[in-house]
Scaffold this motif. Structure first.
Motif, PDB file in Angstrom:
ATOM      1  N   GLU A 288       5.183   5.637   5.224  1.00 38.99           N
ATOM      2  CA  GLU A 288       5.492   5.527   6.650  1.00 38.99           C
ATOM      3  C   GLU A 288       6.806   4.787   6.868  1.00 38.99           C
ATOM      4  O   GLU A 288       7.625   5.184   7.717  1.00 38.99           O
TER       5      GLU A 288
ATOM      6  N   HIS B  52       0.829  -1.195   0.000  1.00 38.44           N
ATOM      7  CA  HIS B  52       0.000   0.000   0.000  1.00 38.44           C
ATOM      8  C   HIS B  52       0.869   1.253   0.000  1.00 38.44           C
ATOM      9  O   HIS B  52       1.919   1.311   0.642  1.00 38.44           O
ATOM     10  N   TRP B  53       0.414   2.272  -0.704  1.00 37.29           N
ATOM     11  CA  TRP B  53       1.135   3.527  -0.886  1.00 37.29           C
ATOM     12  C   TRP B  53       1.464   4.162   0.460  1.00 37.29           C
ATOM     13  O   TRP B  53       2.616   4.528   0.713  1.00 37.29           O
ATOM     14  N   ASN B  54       0.463   4.298   1.322  1.00 37.29           N
ATOM     15  CA  ASN B  54       0.696   4.946   2.618  1.00 37.29           C
ATOM     16  C   ASN B  54       1.683   4.168   3.479  1.00 37.29           C
ATOM     17  O   ASN B  54       2.488   4.752   4.210  1.00 37.29           O
ATOM     18  N   HIS B  55       1.609   2.852   3.392  1.00 35.82           N
ATOM     19  CA  HIS B  55       2.513   2.003   4.150  1.00 35.82           C
ATOM     20  C   HIS B  55       3.966   2.286   3.758  1.00 35.82           C
ATOM     21  O   HIS B  55       4.852   2.388   4.616  1.00 35.82           O
TER      22      HIS B  55
ATOM     23  N   TYR C 194      -4.184   1.760   5.506  1.00 33.22           N
ATOM     24  CA  TYR C 194      -5.146   2.491   4.689  1.00 33.22           C
ATOM     25  C   TYR C 194      -4.813   2.270   3.227  1.00 33.22           C
ATOM     26  O   TYR C 194      -3.664   2.358   2.817  1.00 33.22           O
TER      27      TYR C 194
END
Length: 408
Positions: free
Chosen positions: A313, A307-310, A335
């Motif tokens: 982070e 995932h992009w957000n992962h 997310y």
């Protein structure tokens, strides 16, 4: 434990995508003055991948670059595109790099960040068949876009109804093609969000006119000897096709690590590069981020997330570890999102296919649902419900009974 870099230490980043760019940027904004070298196999500057199955197909307006060209010069980041890392010697702290002209060189490092991402799986027996496409790179998207232009009113079959498959099917339909979406699971996205939400996604596609064939496999991609002509399903039916898009999953790019001494995660936990909770791999000075990285979560379980957000982070955490700065490593709420037609589908939290699903709003187009396990809220999903989904984040950060969020 910190592996704080010396002021002049050389950081080599293998992979010129989102994870690599964010690590490099965080190192510079964090004050690192030593060389930062980013090596990318593609000839293009780093670009964002999520638009490839969406706007790059439907609204071609150039490459979705992550940063303007001057960013790399202004930040003193040495970007080497069109070069491929063939091997890593963790003991000697060097990587072997090949150039397009066939020459090779050894690049030393003090710290190494691996961000090589994934390779899409090809359909067995269809390698090299004209009219069969995967979608992982900007070149893939441009080839597919060209094929769509050659068959503006033609028939397309998308094999695999994960997020990429669903997004691509939506884009092909938007462009005027007749689309069949084939998925062996009971519904699209069943593995990610379960069959009840998968049914809502199915409705979204069928209402637009896409044919969804769930619970059925593909036996063969049919050709005339050179080009695709159709797809033979496991029930014996052949669906005619001018082009076929294969979205049956991807595998982490780790072959270059053979013999490196860097530990890989087992297939049972998702494969990729085995890392601790701050992205540190088994070899000294080596970290991994993004789709290729299998991090240990706060429960001690190895997890590889795509995932992009992962990735964003992880990049911040790895840069902080290298800089020796404080960065609170707290459990993040997973997310991810998917743009299909005119709706944004969002998923926040930890849904499992066997969770209990509570659809609390559904007007036939937009919808909102909560997931629960043992009476506790685990996730929220919605289509066209951006605010309602995101305001649930605080409740997912602490144990919340599902009864507390369900309407009276």
């Amino acid at each position: 434990m910190s592996e704080k870099l010396d002021a002049g230490a050389t950081v080599v980043i293998v992979g010129a995508g989102l994870g690599g760019v964010r690590v490099a940027e965080n190192l510079r904004t964090g004050g690192h003055q030593g060389p930062v070298v980013m090596i990318g196999a593609e000839t293009h500057p780093p670009y964002d991948r999520p638009p490839l199955s969406k706007k790059v197909l439907t609204e071609p307006a150039g490459r979705p670059d992550l940063k303007p060209d001057e960013f790399y010069t202004d930040s003193s980041i040495e970007l080497r595109t069109g070069e491929h890392v063939d091997a890593v010697d963790a003991a000697a702290k060097t990587v072997t790099v090949s150039r397009a002209d066939g020459s090779t060189y050894e690049q030393p490092y003090d710290a190494l960040v691996l961000a090589t991402g994934l390779l899409p799986r090809e359909f067995p027996g269809a390698e090299g068949v004209d009219g069969v496409y995967t979608l992982r790179t900007i070149d893939d998207a441009e080839k597919l876009r060209g094929a769509i232009g050659e068959h503006p009113d033609g028939a397309a079959v998308v094999i695999g109804a994960g997020f990429i498959g669903c997004e691509t099917a939506a884009s092909l339909h938007t462009l005027g093609m007749s689309v069949t979406l084939v998925e062996p699971a009971p519904t699209p996205l069943a593995q990610a969000v379960g069959t009840e939400i998968g049914g809502l996604v199915t409705r979204q596609h069928t209402d637009k006119g896409v044919t969804v064939r769930s619970g059925i496999g593909v036996d063969e991609i049919v050709t005339d000897g050179a080009s695709v002509t159709g797809v033979r399903l496991s029930d014996g039916q052949t669906v005619p096709a001018d082009l076929v898009v294969v979205g049956i999953g991807s595998t982490p790019v780790v072959g270059f690590l053979d013999g490196s001494g860097i530990e890989l995660a087992s297939r049972e936990v998702g494969g990729g590069i085995a890392c601790n909770e701050v992205g540190r791999a088994s070899a000294e000075g080596v970290f991994a981020v993004g789709d290729v990285a299998n991090w240990r979560d706060h429960g001690g379980t190895q997890v590889r997330a795509e995932h992009w957000n992962h990735t964003v982070e992880q990049a911040a955490i790895v840069a902080a570890a290298l800089l020796g700065t404080d960065h609170a490593v707290v459990p993040a709420v997973p997310y991810f999102w998917s743009d299909q037609y005119d709706l944004k589908i969002q998923v926040l939290g930890w849904p499992k296919a066997d969770d209990e699903v509570h659809v609390v709003s559904d007007d036939g187009n937009k919808w909102l649902a909560y997931f629960s396990r043992d009476g506790m809220l685990t996730a929220v999903a919605g289509a066209g419900k951006v605010g309602a989904v995101m305001k649930t984040r605080p409740k997912l950060l602490t144990p919340t009974p599902i009864a507390d969020v369900l309407p009276d």
